[in-house]
Design a protein around this motif. Structure first.
Motif, PDB file in Angstrom:
ATOM      1  N   SER A  41       8.707   5.910  20.525  1.00  0.00           N
ATOM      2  CA  SER A  41       9.468   5.807  19.280  1.00  0.00           C
ATOM      3  C   SER A  41       8.581   5.257  18.170  1.00  0.00           C
ATOM      4  O   SER A  41       7.670   4.465  18.424  1.00  0.00           O
ATOM      5  N   VAL A  42       8.857   5.710  16.942  1.00  0.00           N
ATOM      6  CA  VAL A  42       8.057   5.323  15.782  1.00  0.00           C
ATOM      7  C   VAL A  42       8.991   5.042  14.615  1.00  0.00           C
ATOM      8  O   VAL A  42       9.872   5.845  14.319  1.00  0.00           O
ATOM      9  N   THR A  43       8.806   3.909  13.966  1.00  0.00           N
ATOM     10  CA  THR A  43       9.485   3.616  12.708  1.00  0.00           C
ATOM     11  C   THR A  43       8.430   3.187  11.712  1.00  0.00           C
ATOM     12  O   THR A  43       7.765   2.172  11.898  1.00  0.00           O
ATOM     13  N   VAL A  44       8.256   3.999  10.663  1.00  0.00           N
ATOM     14  CA  VAL A  44       7.213   3.769   9.681  1.00  0.00           C
ATOM     15  C   VAL A  44       7.818   3.875   8.285  1.00  0.00           C
ATOM     16  O   VAL A  44       8.649   4.745   8.024  1.00  0.00           O
ATOM     17  N   ILE A  45       7.397   2.980   7.396  1.00  0.00           N
ATOM     18  CA  ILE A  45       7.860   2.995   6.004  1.00  0.00           C
ATOM     19  C   ILE A  45       6.686   3.333   5.100  1.00  0.00           C
ATOM     20  O   ILE A  45       5.563   2.859   5.315  1.00  0.00           O
ATOM     21  N   GLY A  46       6.935   4.165   4.089  1.00  0.00           N
ATOM     22  CA  GLY A  46       5.871   4.555   3.180  1.00  0.00           C
ATOM     23  C   GLY A  46       6.297   4.475   1.727  1.00  0.00           C
ATOM     24  O   GLY A  46       7.457   4.710   1.389  1.00  0.00           O
ATOM     25  N   GLU A  47       5.350   4.135   0.874  1.00  0.00           N
ATOM     26  CA  GLU A  47       5.574   4.134  -0.575  1.00  0.00           C
ATOM     27  C   GLU A  47       5.119   5.480  -1.135  1.00  0.00           C
ATOM     28  O   GLU A  47       4.013   5.942  -0.828  1.00  0.00           O
ATOM     29  N   THR A  48       5.960   6.110  -1.957  1.00  0.00           N
ATOM     30  CA  THR A  48       5.659   7.440  -2.465  1.00  0.00           C
ATOM     31  C   THR A  48       5.398   7.414  -3.971  1.00  0.00           C
ATOM     32  O   THR A  48       6.104   6.750  -4.721  1.00  0.00           O
ATOM     33  N   GLY A  69      -3.982   8.701   9.514  1.00  0.00           N
ATOM     34  CA  GLY A  69      -3.972   7.238   9.457  1.00  0.00           C
ATOM     35  C   GLY A  69      -2.779   6.758   8.648  1.00  0.00           C
ATOM     36  O   GLY A  69      -1.651   7.175   8.884  1.00  0.00           O
ATOM     37  N   THR A  70      -3.028   5.908   7.678  1.00  0.00           N
ATOM     38  CA  THR A  70      -1.938   5.370   6.858  1.00  0.00           C
ATOM     39  C   THR A  70      -1.758   6.143   5.543  1.00  0.00           C
ATOM     40  O   THR A  70      -0.940   5.749   4.713  1.00  0.00           O
ATOM     41  N   GLN A  71      -2.526   7.214   5.380  1.00  0.00           N
ATOM     42  CA  GLN A  71      -2.385   8.034   4.176  1.00  0.00           C
ATOM     43  C   GLN A  71      -1.690   9.352   4.530  1.00  0.00           C
ATOM     44  O   GLN A  71      -1.970   9.960   5.568  1.00  0.00           O
ATOM     45  N   ALA A  72      -0.776   9.771   3.634  1.00  0.00           N
ATOM     46  CA  ALA A  72      -0.030  10.994   3.904  1.00  0.00           C
ATOM     47  C   ALA A  72       0.301  11.696   2.595  1.00  0.00           C
ATOM     48  O   ALA A  72       0.179  11.133   1.505  1.00  0.00           O
ATOM     49  N   THR A  73       0.715  12.943   2.728  1.00  0.00           N
ATOM     50  CA  THR A  73       1.123  13.753   1.584  1.00  0.00           C
ATOM     51  C   THR A  73       2.481  14.364   1.878  1.00  0.00           C
ATOM     52  O   THR A  73       2.720  14.846   2.991  1.00  0.00           O
ATOM     53  N   ILE A 102       1.751   9.422  -0.041  1.00  0.00           N
ATOM     54  CA  ILE A 102       2.478   8.370   0.677  1.00  0.00           C
ATOM     55  C   ILE A 102       1.475   7.378   1.259  1.00  0.00           C
ATOM     56  O   ILE A 102       0.496   7.780   1.907  1.00  0.00           O
ATOM     57  N   THR A 103       1.720   6.108   1.032  1.00  0.00           N
ATOM     58  CA  THR A 103       0.940   5.054   1.679  1.00  0.00           C
ATOM     59  C   THR A 103       1.832   4.405   2.723  1.00  0.00           C
ATOM     60  O   THR A 103       2.834   3.771   2.396  1.00  0.00           O
ATOM     61  N   LEU A 104       1.472   4.582   3.994  1.00  0.00           N
ATOM     62  CA  LEU A 104       2.297   4.109   5.112  1.00  0.00           C
ATOM     63  C   LEU A 104       1.949   2.671   5.477  1.00  0.00           C
ATOM     64  O   LEU A 104       0.801   2.234   5.320  1.00  0.00           O
ATOM     65  N   ASP A 105       2.946   1.938   5.986  1.00  0.00           N
ATOM     66  CA  ASP A 105       2.677   0.564   6.400  1.00  0.00           C
ATOM     67  C   ASP A 105       1.918   0.501   7.717  1.00  0.00           C
ATOM     68  O   ASP A 105       1.333  -0.523   8.061  1.00  0.00           O
ATOM     69  N   GLU A 106       1.915   1.599   8.463  1.00  0.00           N
ATOM     70  CA  GLU A 106       1.099   1.718   9.672  1.00  0.00           C
ATOM     71  C   GLU A 106       0.936   3.193   9.993  1.00  0.00           C
ATOM     72  O   GLU A 106       1.693   4.039   9.513  1.00  0.00           O
ATOM     73  N   GLY A 149       2.441   8.965 -11.626  1.00  0.00           N
ATOM     74  CA  GLY A 149       2.202   7.549 -11.386  1.00  0.00           C
ATOM     75  C   GLY A 149       3.451   6.719 -11.219  1.00  0.00           C
ATOM     76  O   GLY A 149       3.394   5.621 -10.644  1.00  0.00           O
ATOM     77  N   ASP A 150       4.605   7.202 -11.725  1.00  0.00           N
ATOM     78  CA  ASP A 150       5.858   6.466 -11.527  1.00  0.00           C
ATOM     79  C   ASP A 150       6.265   6.550 -10.052  1.00  0.00           C
ATOM     80  O   ASP A 150       6.252   7.642  -9.463  1.00  0.00           O
ATOM     81  N   ALA A 151       6.627   5.429  -9.490  1.00  0.00           N
ATOM     82  CA  ALA A 151       6.975   5.400  -8.066  1.00  0.00           C
ATOM     83  C   ALA A 151       8.281   6.134  -7.802  1.00  0.00           C
ATOM     84  O   ALA A 151       9.231   6.067  -8.592  1.00  0.00           O
ATOM     85  N   LEU A 152       8.308   6.853  -6.688  1.00  0.00           N
ATOM     86  CA  LEU A 152       9.543   7.458  -6.197  1.00  0.00           C
ATOM     87  C   LEU A 152      10.159   6.507  -5.174  1.00  0.00           C
ATOM     88  O   LEU A 152       9.654   5.409  -4.934  1.00  0.00           O
ATOM     89  N   ALA A 153      11.255   6.931  -4.575  1.00  0.00           N
ATOM     90  CA  ALA A 153      11.916   6.095  -3.567  1.00  0.00           C
ATOM     91  C   ALA A 153      11.028   5.971  -2.330  1.00  0.00           C
ATOM     92  O   ALA A 153      10.316   6.917  -1.972  1.00  0.00           O
TER      93      ALA A 153
END
Length: 283
Positions: A190-197, A144-148, A178-182, A214-218
């Motif tokens: 084609s897939v374009t997905v952005i995630g916060e790490t 889903g929208t959760q990743a490692t 990683i929390t993905l926007d979708e 807990g500090d955010a990465l890029a």
């Protein structure tokens, strides 16, 4: 063997061959319909800079400035492309494959800084970087929208700017969540997905303890292309039927018996019929 009998034998053998061929063709066609011969080929890239402040620090005057006789920096390899510098530094990692719920990337990045060696033997310099981090072969496991994010790594534990600590290393260690926007959908072209790490507890060790948990990465951006590739089903080879009107009677019969044996169960039925009718002798 007379011509009438020969024609009967050839007709029976040909019928058996055709029936067997149709059965094989039907099986191959069904396999293609249900997708047994198809798979998804994923290509593309991941844009991920690890951590912007880390790149800026490493390429600045503190980690690689005039204070040090030997300087490090950033090196990329095996298909990773890089652009920008310091706060604008970016890395583009190539896709190396995918499976259900998993995307693999190739290449590696090596960061070095704070070289503690001041002697004249330059060959000693590579072993004296206090800040030494190597990350390679990232993998993203997603649901889903959760990743490692998992990586192979080799990293010195960071104590301070005067202590050369020992190396830690690992294979496919969990670096970040990683929390993905979708959700990632590998069935679309084609897939374009952005995630916060965000680094995991294990990720803190991967980065040498340089940053706390807990500090955010890029953020990471996935640009994927998916293509369904199907292998052509192989058509069965049909054995050639010998010409019953040529060659010796014994040779023709042996050839037909060989064909019937190759046909398995159907051939056995035809063979028994020929024997019972007295057309050929049992072998």
């Amino acid at each position: 063997m007379n011509r009438t009998v020969s024609r009967a034998v050839v007709l029976l053998a040909s019928t058996a061959v055709a029936t067997t061929g149709l059965a094989v063709l039907s099986t191959a066609t069904h396999a293609a319909e249900v997708g047994e011969n198809c798979h998804v080929v994923t290509t593309g890239t991941a844009d991920w800079a690890m951590r912007t402040s880390f790149n800026s620090y490493l390429e600045g005057p503190i980690a690689n400035g005039a204070l040090y006789k030997y300087k490090g920096g950033i090196e990329v390899r095996d298909g990773v492309e890089t652009s920008g510098e310091r706060a604008t530094r970016q890395f583009t990692w190539p896709v190396s494959g995918s499976n259900d719920g998993e995307i693999n990337f190739g290449g590696g990045v090596h960061w070095t800084g704070h070289n503690h060696y001041t002697g004249d033997d330059a060959s000693q310099a590579p072993d004296n970087f206090i800040l030494d981090l190597d990350i390679s072969n990232p993998t993203i496991e997603f649901n889903g929208t959760q990743a490692t994010l998992l990586v192979d790594y080799k990293s010195r534990e960071f104590v301070d700017t005067t202590t050369v600590a020992g190396f830690l290393s690992g294979t496919q260690a969990e670096l970040a969540t990683i929390t993905l926007d979708e959700a990632i959908d590998l069935t679309t072209p084609s897939v374009t997905v952005i995630g916060e790490t965000v680094p995991t507890a294990a990720g803190v060790d991967v980065m040498g303890g340089f940053y706390p948990a807990g500090d955010a990465l890029a953020p990471i951006t996935l640009n994927l292309t998916n293509e369904v590739v199907c292998d052509e089903p192989q058509e069965p080879e049909t054995p050639e039927t010998p010409d019953a009107t040529t060659g010796s009677s014994e040779g023709g019969i042996l050839g037909i018996v060989g064909i019937l044996a190759a046909l398995g169960g159907i051939g056995a039925v035809v063979y028994n019929y020929l024997v019972s009718a007295g057309i050929i002798a049992a072998y």
